[in-house]
Design an enzyme around this catalytic site. Structure first.
Site, PDB file in Angstrom:
ATOM      1  NE  ARG A  61     -23.033 -19.450  67.326  1.00  0.00           N
ATOM      2  CZ  ARG A  61     -24.025 -20.074  66.714  1.00  0.00           C
ATOM      3  NH1 ARG A  61     -23.840 -21.255  66.169  1.00  0.00           N
ATOM      4  NH2 ARG A  61     -25.201 -19.531  66.653  1.00  0.00           N
ATOM      5  CE  LYS A 168     -29.647 -19.934  46.935  1.00  0.00           C
ATOM      6  NZ  LYS A 168     -28.887 -21.148  47.286  1.00  0.00           N
ATOM      7  CG  ASP A 197     -28.198 -15.628  42.036  1.00  0.00           C
ATOM      8  OD1 ASP A 197     -27.389 -16.546  41.764  1.00  0.00           O
ATOM      9  OD2 ASP A 197     -29.403 -15.710  41.815  1.00  0.00           O
ATOM     10  CG  HIS A 198     -23.039 -19.024  43.199  1.00  0.00           C
ATOM     11  ND1 HIS A 198     -24.134 -19.563  43.811  1.00  0.00           N
ATOM     12  CD2 HIS A 198     -22.533 -20.003  42.428  1.00  0.00           C
ATOM     13  CE1 HIS A 198     -24.281 -20.803  43.420  1.00  0.00           C
ATOM     14  NE2 HIS A 198     -23.314 -21.120  42.577  1.00  0.00           N
ATOM     15  CE  LYS A 202     -22.824 -21.077  38.238  1.00  0.00           C
ATOM     16  NZ  LYS A 202     -21.789 -21.939  38.779  1.00  0.00           N
ATOM     17  CD  GLU A 236     -27.007 -28.756  42.160  1.00  0.00           C
ATOM     18  OE1 GLU A 236     -25.915 -28.653  42.715  1.00  0.00           O
ATOM     19  OE2 GLU A 236     -28.079 -28.437  42.696  1.00  0.00           O
ATOM     20  CG  ASP A 255     -30.818 -24.762  47.221  1.00  0.00           C
ATOM     21  OD1 ASP A 255     -30.191 -23.896  47.862  1.00  0.00           O
ATOM     22  OD2 ASP A 255     -30.257 -25.719  46.654  1.00  0.00           O
ATOM     23  CG  HIS A 260     -28.971 -20.064  41.611  1.00  0.00           C
ATOM     24  ND1 HIS A 260     -28.348 -18.972  42.149  1.00  0.00           N
ATOM     25  CD2 HIS A 260     -28.650 -21.094  42.426  1.00  0.00           C
ATOM     26  CE1 HIS A 260     -27.687 -19.328  43.237  1.00  0.00           C
ATOM     27  NE2 HIS A 260     -27.859 -20.605  43.437  1.00  0.00           N
ATOM     28  CE  LYS A 360     -29.185 -29.877  46.068  1.00  0.00           C
ATOM     29  NZ  LYS A 360     -28.043 -29.132  45.527  1.00  0.00           N
TER      30      LYS A 360
HETATM   31  C1  BG6 Z   1     -26.373 -23.145  45.604  1.00  0.00           C
HETATM   32  C2  BG6 Z   1     -27.383 -24.107  46.157  1.00  0.00           C
HETATM   33  O1  BG6 Z   1     -26.856 -21.831  45.639  1.00  0.00           O
HETATM   34  O2  BG6 Z   1     -26.083 -23.481  44.267  1.00  0.00           O
HETATM   35  C3  BG6 Z   1     -26.871 -25.532  46.058  1.00  0.00           C
HETATM   36  O3  BG6 Z   1     -27.649 -23.788  47.509  1.00  0.00           O
HETATM   37  C4  BG6 Z   1     -26.452 -25.842  44.654  1.00  0.00           C
HETATM   38  O4  BG6 Z   1     -27.846 -26.463  46.501  1.00  0.00           O
HETATM   39  C5  BG6 Z   1     -25.517 -24.775  44.118  1.00  0.00           C
HETATM   40  O5  BG6 Z   1     -25.803 -27.096  44.659  1.00  0.00           O
HETATM   41  C6  BG6 Z   1     -25.227 -24.977  42.654  1.00  0.00           C
HETATM   42  O6  BG6 Z   1     -24.222 -24.102  42.269  1.00  0.00           O
HETATM   43  P1  BG6 Z   1     -23.269 -24.425  41.060  1.00  0.00           P
HETATM   44  O7  BG6 Z   1     -22.439 -23.203  40.901  1.00  0.00           O
HETATM   45  O8  BG6 Z   1     -22.493 -25.651  41.433  1.00  0.00           O
HETATM   46  O9  BG6 Z   1     -24.186 -24.682  39.903  1.00  0.00           O
END
Ligand code: BG6
Length: 512
Positions: A61, A168, A197-198, A202, A236, A255, A260, A360
């Protein structure tokens, strides 16, 4: 353990440089672009995985010129890719960076994008191949794809490819995920859709496949006969930071779990695929997710725990509770912690509990998978105290340290037979060194070469929602009465410990 350089085997696919393409980043003014995506592209350029015929267009934007966008990314790269940025490669990259301002739902903005794409494709000889990355709020996924379709930007012809990466969360429950799948399939074929899905980017997560299927010794014992239970922890240290509005909608379950954590479960529990072909791997993952027994309301009450952090100390610093976070409701009932016990009802895993937890504001950042094997019969060690007879545990450390450790019993030196528990450790970094990586490099590269193995297919996403939907429904019907129920800097509410204690077990906590 002695450190020797690993014998490195590379597949031919790993050496493939991506072909020409233009990447369009929707949400280019957001966090993900500067923290992960641009640094990942830079890392790919450094390791020669990017084509020379490559360009990026940021779309968002805020009004900005190409130069202003370049200047902004130039500032950010120093923060997010460290100080060792190679000036020659970075300036090569900056020359390929463009910007298109616009509203995600404004057809005129897509016409402007079309014009810019034509210019950029011509200048950088990207052959019309396009990768669209949707790093936007989830509510824009369907509208952006619809607009891309209407503007004729995603049609494939001959060798020319057009692909879309979708961030996601994919939907917020089963019904909305189905609707989203249906809507986007009106514009895109499944082979064009890359649901990211990141966690799958890893190294250690990918290593799960190598570990299980590339070694002869683990697979024969990877089943209910030898494994007593599996524990997955994604802890986390951070709170919700600046993401209050998003988190108030999502909560820890949406989340982290359907994406994950279920991916970690799928990789741990899947059958060996017939090949590493994308659909062969995804078929097996899908089967595992489908085999997770759906929970009845009674199961949810017994086997699912939710929590929300209150004030507390994390790593020696006093931090405030979730309800006092920026842009979070003062009486919010959103969960920041989830623990569950799941069962996979198939021949390999029937009756083996899979315990999972994520939260968290836990004491440390730590993601690991514990495979606990059945204990040895006690008969030989009748005189040893039972608590000294620890069962074997194999721990897959995913972050912050990446590695694998095996815990087993050994005789304590001395005249009497006493057993102690020892650890055999493998640390990735020690063998392979540390590569600068955001975790997105592999995934972006895979998309550019058209490999969908590490991306979620429509049926997998829906199977994931089937697992968590009954829990979300019951939690919605019965709002929590005791939030906040764990202090920041602790391992979650006591009910999470009780979930295992009822089965005579304890979570394995790694304090660093
Ligand atoms: C994200 C979540 O997909 O993954 C976050 O939205 C989370 O809330 C994060 O903190 C954790 O990713 P990583 O790679 O730091 O474990």
């Amino acid at each position: 353990m002695q450190s020797v350089p690993g014998h490195i085997l590379q597949t031919s696919e790993a050496l493939q440089s991506a072909g020409p393409c233009t990447m369009v980043l929707f949400g280019a003014s957001g966090d993900l672009t500067k923290r992960k995506l641009i640094p990942s592209l830079y890392n790919l350029a450094v390791s020669h995985y990017l084509s020379h015929e490559f360009a990026v267009i940021g779309f968002a934007r805020p009004a900005m010129t190409h130069q202003e966008f370049r200047d902004k990314m130039d500032q950010e790269i120093k923060v997010h890719a460290g100080t060792n940025v190679d000036p020659a490669i970075w300036s090569w990259f900056l020359e390929r960076l463009y910007y298109q301002p616009g509203e995600f739902s404004d057809p005129a903005a897509y016409q402007a994008l079309k014009t810019l794409l034509a210019e950029v494709e011509e200048r950088h000889k990207t052959l019309g191949n396009r990768l669209f990355y949707l790093a936007t709020l989830p509510s824009f996924f369907a509208p952006v794809i619809e607009q891309l379709g209407a503007a004729g930007l995603v049609e494939e012809q001959g060798e020319v490819w057009r692909r879309v990466i979708i961030e996601k969360p994919f939907g917020r429950d089963l019904a909305s995920a189905r609707t989203l799948n249906r809507d986007i399939s009106k514009v895109l074929a499944e082979r064009q859709i890359f649901r990211i899905d990141h966690y799958l980017g890893k190294e250690t997560v990918q290593n799960l496949l190598a570990f299980r299927f590339g070694n002869g010794i683990f697979e024969p014992i990877w089943n209910r006969r030898y494994i007593e239970h599996v524990e997955i922890t994604v802890a986390e240290e951070l709170g919700v930071e600046q993401r209050g509005p998003y988190y108030e909608e999502a909560g820890a379950m949406r989340d982290m779990v359907p994406n994950h954590i279920l991916q970690l479960i799928a990789l741990t529990a899947m059958e060996p695929p017939t090949s590493f072909d994308a659909d062969a791997v995804r078929d097996e993952k899908h089967k595992v997710l489908k085999a997770i027994t759906p929970m009845s309301p009674e199961d949810v009450l017994r086997r699912a725990v939710r929590g929300q952090y209150g004030d507390g100390m994390v790593q020696g610093t006093l931090v405030r509770g979730y309800r006092a976070e920026d842009r979070v409701a003062k009486a919010s009932n959103i969960e920041t912690f989830v623990a569950m016990k799941l069962f996979i009802d198939n021949w390999r895993w029937a009756d083996v509990p899979f315990y999972l937890r994520t939260g968290k504001r836990m004491p440390v950042r730590n993601t690991h998978i514990v495979i606990q094997f059945r204990r040895a019969p006690f008969v030989l060690f009748r005189d040893t105290q039972v608590e000294h007879l620890m069962p074997n545990q194999l721990v897959l450390h995913i972050q912050p340290e990446e590695g694998i450790s095996l815990q087993f019993a050994a005789k304590v030196p001395g005249p009497v037979m006493r057993l102690g528990t020892v650890d055999m450790n493998f640390e990735y970094q020690e063998y392979f060194g540390k590569q600068p990586s955001t975790g997105y490099e592999r995934l972006l590269h895979d998309c550019m070469i058209g490999d969908q193995t590490l991306f979620q297919r429509a049926d997998m996403v829906e199977a994931g929602w089937c697992v968590v939907n009954p829990v979300l429904d019951l939690w919605k019907a019965l709002p929590p009465r005791n939030f906040p129920n764990y202090a920041s800097g602790t391992w979650g509410p006591k009910e999470a410990d009780e979930l295992l204690e009822r089965d005579g077990r304890r979570w394995r906590n790694f304090e660093k």
